[in-house]
Design an enzyme around this catalytic site. Sequence first.
Site, PDB file in Angstrom:
ATOM      1  N   CYS A 110      39.954  44.876  40.917  1.00 51.18           N
ATOM      2  CA  CYS A 110      38.515  44.647  40.874  1.00 51.18           C
ATOM      3  C   CYS A 110      37.812  45.551  41.883  1.00 51.18           C
ATOM      4  O   CYS A 110      38.286  45.714  43.013  1.00 51.18           O
ATOM      5  CB  CYS A 110      38.221  43.178  41.179  1.00 51.18           C
ATOM      6  SG  CYS A 110      36.465  42.758  41.244  1.00 51.18           S
ATOM      7  N   HIS A 152      38.076  40.666  31.047  1.00 51.88           N
ATOM      8  CA  HIS A 152      37.851  40.794  32.493  1.00 51.88           C
ATOM      9  C   HIS A 152      36.367  40.991  32.788  1.00 51.88           C
ATOM     10  O   HIS A 152      35.806  40.339  33.681  1.00 51.88           O
ATOM     11  CB  HIS A 152      38.669  41.985  33.011  1.00 51.88           C
ATOM     12  CG  HIS A 152      38.512  42.258  34.472  1.00 51.88           C
ATOM     13  ND1 HIS A 152      39.514  42.006  35.393  1.00 51.88           N
ATOM     14  CD2 HIS A 152      37.489  42.794  35.185  1.00 51.88           C
ATOM     15  CE1 HIS A 152      39.102  42.362  36.601  1.00 51.88           C
ATOM     16  NE2 HIS A 152      37.868  42.852  36.498  1.00 51.88           N
ATOM     17  N   GLU A 153      35.703  41.890  32.036  1.00 52.43           N
ATOM     18  CA  GLU A 153      34.303  42.193  32.296  1.00 52.43           C
ATOM     19  C   GLU A 153      33.381  41.054  31.868  1.00 52.43           C
ATOM     20  O   GLU A 153      32.390  40.757  32.557  1.00 52.43           O
ATOM     21  CB  GLU A 153      33.900  43.498  31.611  1.00 52.43           C
ATOM     22  CG  GLU A 153      34.654  44.727  32.094  1.00 52.43           C
ATOM     23  CD  GLU A 153      34.599  44.932  33.600  1.00 52.43           C
ATOM     24  OE1 GLU A 153      33.615  44.497  34.242  1.00 52.43           O
ATOM     25  OE2 GLU A 153      35.559  45.521  34.144  1.00 52.43           O
ATOM     26  N   HIS A 156      33.335  38.598  34.567  1.00 48.71           N
ATOM     27  CA  HIS A 156      32.424  39.004  35.644  1.00 48.71           C
ATOM     28  C   HIS A 156      30.996  38.576  35.349  1.00 48.71           C
ATOM     29  O   HIS A 156      30.305  38.028  36.228  1.00 48.71           O
ATOM     30  CB  HIS A 156      32.455  40.527  35.818  1.00 48.71           C
ATOM     31  CG  HIS A 156      33.457  41.010  36.812  1.00 48.71           C
ATOM     32  ND1 HIS A 156      33.480  40.592  38.131  1.00 48.71           N
ATOM     33  CD2 HIS A 156      34.474  41.909  36.684  1.00 48.71           C
ATOM     34  CE1 HIS A 156      34.453  41.204  38.775  1.00 48.71           C
ATOM     35  NE2 HIS A 156      35.087  41.996  37.918  1.00 48.71           N
TER      36      HIS A 156
END
Length: 205
Positions: A110, A152-153, A156
Site C-alpha cells: 500500500c 484492493h482499490e 480503499h
Amino acid sequence: MKKLKRLLPDDLRVRTKCDPLPHRAIRLLSTQKDIDAMLDFVYARSNKGVSHNRSKPTIIGLSANQVGVMKRICIVDLAIRRKGHSEVHVMINPHITWRSKTKVQRMEGCVNLPNIWGFVPRSVKIDVTYSDRWGNFYQMRASGWAATLIQHEVDHLNGTLYIDHLPDPTKALSVSEQEYAEYKKYPKKWKKYHDVTRLVVSPQS
C-alpha cells in the site's frame, strides 16, 4: 498542476468512505484536474518500461482518498507483472457486483504503508461496473491479479486497508527498500515482521 502526497496511515481521510461522484460532476474541470494529478502520481512511481528497477516496488493502483482527494476515483494498471507495459484505467464510482466464491491469497502492499506487505485472500474473479473520466459506463469481468487489484482499490474507497484482512496483524511483513529485491525472490519465506494492530479496523467497528 497540483502535486499530490500520500497520506499517513492514521490520517482519518484514509479511513473515510468516498461518496459516489454525480455523473454531472465527472467532466468538471476540478474533477479532471484531480484525475490528472492522480495519474501523474502513479506514473511517477510506476517503475515500468526500459528504466524498470527490479529492486524497487511498482505502483499499479491508487485510490483518491490515499492522497487526500475525497472522490470515488481510482487508477488501476491492469498490465500487472508486465514490467515493460502499462494498461491504465481511470475508474469512477467502481462497484463490484459479483465475486467468485473461489479465493486466492496474493501479496499486497500500500502507498500509505511503505515497507509493509502481507498476504490477503481475494476472490479469483469479479464483475465490476464503473465510469471512465468522460462519463462513459463500463462493465468488466476481471480475474487473477486484475481482480485482486480492483478489490484492493475499491476497499480503499470504502475506507478499508488490506491490513484489515490479515489473519495475524502482528505479523505483517516488514521489508526495507534495501531488502526488497531479496524479499521478492522468496516472499513466503520472509521472517521479518511489523505489528500493525493499532492501525487495523475490524469489520465490526
